[in-house]
Structures are given as structure tokens and as C-alpha cells.
Scaffold this active site. Structure first.
Site, PDB file in Angstrom:
ATOM      1  N   PHE A 375       0.800  -1.238   0.000  1.00 10.84           N
ATOM      2  CA  PHE A 375       0.000   0.000   0.000  1.00 10.84           C
ATOM      3  C   PHE A 375       0.829   1.284   0.000  1.00 10.84           C
ATOM      4  O   PHE A 375       0.445   2.288   0.645  1.00 10.84           O
ATOM      5  CB  PHE A 375      -0.959   0.014   1.206  1.00 10.84           C
ATOM      6  CG  PHE A 375      -1.649  -1.307   1.433  1.00 10.84           C
ATOM      7  CD1 PHE A 375      -2.307  -1.939   0.392  1.00 10.84           C
ATOM      8  CD2 PHE A 375      -1.620  -1.921   2.662  1.00 10.84           C
ATOM      9  CE1 PHE A 375      -2.926  -3.169   0.577  1.00 10.84           C
ATOM     10  CE2 PHE A 375      -2.239  -3.153   2.862  1.00 10.84           C
ATOM     11  CZ  PHE A 375      -2.887  -3.772   1.818  1.00 10.84           C
ATOM     12  N   CYS A 376       1.959   1.284  -0.710  1.00  9.17           N
ATOM     13  CA  CYS A 376       2.802   2.499  -0.765  1.00  9.17           C
ATOM     14  C   CYS A 376       3.129   3.012   0.628  1.00  9.17           C
ATOM     15  O   CYS A 376       3.224   4.239   0.837  1.00  9.17           O
ATOM     16  CB  CYS A 376       2.149   3.604  -1.601  1.00  9.17           C
ATOM     17  SG  CYS A 376       1.975   3.175  -3.319  1.00  9.17           S
ATOM     18  N   ALA A 377       3.221   2.088   1.573  1.00  2.42           N
ATOM     19  CA  ALA A 377       3.641   2.452   2.932  1.00  2.42           C
ATOM     20  C   ALA A 377       4.493   1.282   3.425  1.00  2.42           C
ATOM     21  O   ALA A 377       4.185   0.653   4.425  1.00  2.42           O
ATOM     22  CB  ALA A 377       2.430   2.686   3.825  1.00  2.42           C
TER      23      ALA A 377
END
Ligand code: PLP
Length: 458
Positions: A375-377
Site C-alpha cells: 500500500f505504498c507504505a
């Protein structure tokens, strides 16, 4: 910490009408089913009201800021009045600027480019990459993941107390996590930042669609969000807040619209006088449709009664958490603990399942669209899963060994347009997949799990 404020006796409102409600998608097991969009955190469906407003304006579309014609003037008025709508939606202070950008990523990169010289930046490692990465050219301090909201405040306090006392500083923090949906203690972090002479920017990408944002009330210096997560997927975003750093910075893009006066110099060069308003950072022909759609979404949420939408969404959050808790193989991810307030964004792993496989089966066998991955984290998800930075975590083997730790997660997210049936179907699907297994074979193709169409049904 902002709390959800719905009155207990308030009846739940109906979901807001969104585009795509009637779209049928094929099931690998045969037949079709209405698509259940449960990936709002990535991009939410357009509100019908937004689509209608865009369609009503479309015949009147014209150039902004540059035409003498009637439609150009109408389009310019629409563009400029949208600033006032967004400013009101965000609770801006008098004198705050609303700059239209392409997205939250664009907004935060714009602010990063506008930092005063020698600015120190403080950012938690738990942020979305859009908040984590734009500051790399500045003197950035990455703060360790806190395990409670109070620890977040204490961590920031300590870091700011240790900083060189003079010179500008900026804290960047999310309002609601794109992984866990948990609310961050924005007001307390803002107070800590200001007490130490720092400023703070709120990444409201996941907060604004789910909960009112009040720039003045939270006392944040800036807030950023994206139209496509706020039911207005037409390519625009917002950076709103204090005007001074923006006014003093070089224009984000150099070009027409940002410049007030341009003249050749005697030595052959060019002199430029830049605008000091939001236009300074909006060079080029603006996306009036995108901006109009954001203003329309702001009005739609406000007029529907944001507190009623919050109450309904919180009801759905409760249903999902209760339903998932009934499946012992499911582990919901949380930084601040199971009881932490959160918006309609919930990530989990399923024991014995590769998350990509699970998400693929939800789609292929139930018509449910969720997201799987990091999740781009990446740092946050790795912290929550207890995995090493070196471990893969992308779509790997279609099936994990029973008991094997998953290297990525599944995220279900929903909001103002989500009908009860989508949540019910999702919970039924989770129960059935866990108890009965997938009904189809899956394989990895271009890094994604997909149904193996050549295979026999399981
Ligand atoms: C918390 C958060 N911040 C920033 C972003 C970046 O938004 P965009 O991709 O619209 O620029 C996202 C997108 O998922 C997000 O969830």
C-alpha cells in the site's frame, strides 16, 4: 484526537449514489455479479452528483484566466469560486491559500519545493510514500513508528526538543492511515510542533473523504488531499494553508499563469514578476473540470450531512471488525491497538493464505475489489507484519504454507457510497474462503495472482 461525533439515536442515512453501482463483472465460476468496490482508499467511485455537475458544466467549458469570451469568463469564475468552496470545506483561516494541484503527492512535493532554506523536516516512518519521500532533499528526520497516539506526540516532542532551536522546521503527518485507517492525534501533534517553533502539514488524503477536516480547529498549517479519493476522479488535488512559504518560494512550475509580467532585459535575459497568490504555483492551463468536481464533492458531502455519513461509515467499520473477529484465521493490522478509532480502511492477513491469492479469489469468485500489497507504505506494513526490509512482500507464491507469515496484506476500504450488501458479501466471502478454500486455481502472472483459466475448477 478527533472523535466520531454521531448522536446515538441518529438513524443511519442511505449511501450516497455513486457511479458504477450497476456495473456487472464476470465471475470465474460462471455468471456475473454487481461489482463491489471496496478499494475506496486507492480511488473512490465518483459521486453521481459530481458526475452530474461536471456534465452540466461541460457544454460551458472554456479557457480559464485567458479568454475574453463569455464561456472563458464563466469557467474562470467557476475555477476561482471553487477555491472558496474548498476553503470552507477545509475550515481555512482568513488569508490561507488554496492551491489546486494534481493530487496529494503533487501537493506535498509542491510544499517540499517551497521549504525555506535550511528547513528541518520531521516525518514518521509510518507515512504513505507520498508523505515520506518528497523531503529527501531537505534535512529530514524519520521518526520511529509509535504504538499509541500518546507515544506519537512524545516521540515528536523529543525530536523537536533535540533539534537546533533556530531555523524553520516542518512536521508532516497523516490524518488517517491508508493502511490501518487509524486516526492520528493531529491536534496534539500540531500543538507540539508549534510549541517548538515548527509548522505542520496534514496529509488528509485518507481523512478528508471520511471525516470533516478543520484546518483552523486542528491548527495545522497546511492540508493536502486528492480529488480521486474524495469521489471526484478528474485529476485534481489540493494544498491549502499558510500563504507565506508559498508566496516566498520559487514557482513550482515556471510558465504562463504563474507569471504576472515578463520582459526581455537589455543584457538579453528575461525578467519575471511572479504572482504572489495561489496562481504562482499553478502554471499552465488549469484543470477546471477537476477543480469543479472537487468543489462539487465538497458541497455534496456537506449538504448530505457529513456527520450522518460518518455515523453510517462507523457502523460499517463496526460490522467489518466484528465479522473479521469471528474468523480466528484473520488478523487485523493495527498500530494503535484494536480499539483505536479508525475510518473505513482496514487491512488484514489470513493465516495460511498469501494475501494476493486471497484478494484474487475475492475478485474472481465474488466480484469484490480490494487491494493487496504494501500500500505504498512499505515501512509501516513491514512493521505491522514483523517482516524485514529485505523480504519480498510482493505477490509471491500463490499459496503460503499454513502458519507461514504473510509478507503483504489485504486492505478493504469503503465510504459514503458503500451499500450494506457489499460489506455483507465481503464478510461471507472471507468466511467461505477460509473455511472451504478457493474454488479455482490461481497462478502468478506479471507479479499478480490471477485465476488460471486453463485449469480445471478445484
Ligand atoms: C495517506 C495517503 N497520502 C497520500 C497519498 C497519495 O495520494 P495520490 O496518489 O492521490 O497522490 C495516498 C494515496 O493512497 C494516501 O493514502
Amino acid at each position: 484526537m478527533s472523535v466520531f461525533t454521531a448522536a446515538a439515536d441518529q438513524s443511519l442515512c442511505a449511501p450516497l449514489p455513486v457511479l458504477g453501482e450497476d456495473v456487472l463483472v464476470p465471475l470465474v465460476t460462471g455468471g456475473e455479479v454487481g461489482y463491489a468496490a471496496l478499494d475506496y482508499a486507492a480511488s473512490a467511485p465518483a459521486l453521481k452528483r459530481v458526475w452530474d455537475d461536471v456534465a452540466a458544466y461541460a457544454p460551458y467549458y472554456g479557457s480559464v484566466h485567458r479568454g475574453a469570451g463569455y464561456l472563458s469568463q464563466l469557467s474562470t469564475d467557476l475555477f476561482e469560486s471553487s477555491r472558496a468552496t474548498v476553503a470552507e470545506f477545509l475550515g481555512c483561516r482568513p488569508g490561507d491559500q488554496v492551491v489546486f494541484t494534481r493530487s496529494t503527492t503533487d501537493s506535498l512535493n509542491l510544499l517540499a519545493a517551497a521549504l525555506p532554506a535550511d528547513c528541518q523536516v520531521f516525518v514518521f516512518e509510518t507515512e504513505h510514500h507520498a508523505s515520506l519521500l518528497p523531503w529527501r532533499d531537505a534535512r529530514v528526520t524519520y521518526l520511529n513508528a509509535p504504538r499509541t497516539p500518546a507515544q506519537a506526540v512524545a516521540t515528536l516532542e523529543r525530536a523537536l526538543a533535540d533539534r537546533e532551536p533556530y531555523g524553520p522546521a516542518l512536521v508532516c503527518v497523516t490524518g488517517a492511515s491508508n493502511v490501518t485507517g487509524e486516526l492520528w492525534p493531529v491536534k496534539e501533534l500540531a500543538a507540539a510542533a508549534h510549541a517548538h517553533g515548527a509548522r505542520i502539514v496534514l496529509d488528509a488524503a485518507q481523512l478528508a473523504p471520511h471525516h470533516p477536516v478543520d484546518i483552523a480547529g486542528l491548527d495545522v498549517d497546511w492540508a493536502a488531499f486528492s480529488g480521486h479519493k474524495l469521489y471526484a476522479p478528474f485529476g485534481s488535488g489540493v494544498l491549502a494553508g499558510r500563504s507565506d512559504w508559498l508566496r516566498d518560494a520559487e514557482p513550482y512550475l515556471a510558465g504562463g499563469g504563474a507569471s504576472r509580467k515578463v520582459a526581455r532585459r537589455a543584457d538579453g535575459g528575461v525578467d519575471v514578476e511572479w504572482h504572489t497568490t495561489a496562481a504562482r504555483h499553478e502554471a499552465g492551463s488549469p484543470n477546471v473540470i477537476g477543480v469543479h468536481s472537487i468543489a462539487s464533492a465538497c458541497k455534496a458531502l456537506t449538504e448530505a450531512g457529513f456527520d450522518r455519513l460518518v455515523a453510517r461509515e462507523q457502523h460499517l467499520v463496526g460490522e467489518v471488525l466484528t465479522g473479521l473477529a469471528e474468523v480466528p484465521e484473520v488478523k487485523v493490522l493495527s498500530l494503535f491497538g484494536d480499539d483505536a478509532p479508525r475510518v473505513g480502511v482496514i487491512s488484514f492477513v489470513v493465516e495460511g493464505w498469501n494475501s494476493s491469492h486471497f484478494a484474487a479469489a475475492l475478485s474472481a469468485e465474488y466480484g469484490i475489489g480490494v487491494r493487496d500489497g504494501l500500500f505504498c507504505a512499505h515501512p509501516l506494513v513491514r512493521t505491522l507484519l514483523g517482516s524485514d526490509p529485505g523480504e519480498a512482500g510482493e505477490c509471491g507464491a500463490p499459496e503460503a504454507e499454513p502458519g507461514e507469515r504473510s509478507l503483504n496484506a489485504i486492505r478493504v476500504s469503503f465510504g459514503a457510497g458503500t451499500p450494506d450488501e457489499h460489506i455483507e458479501r465481503f464478510l461471507r466471502a472471507v468466511r467461505e474462503l477460509v473455511s472451504d478454500g478457493a474454488r479455482w486455481k490461481y497462478r502468478t502472472e506479471d507479479g499478480r495472482c490471477v485465476p488460471d483459466r486453463g485449469a480445471a475448477q478445484v
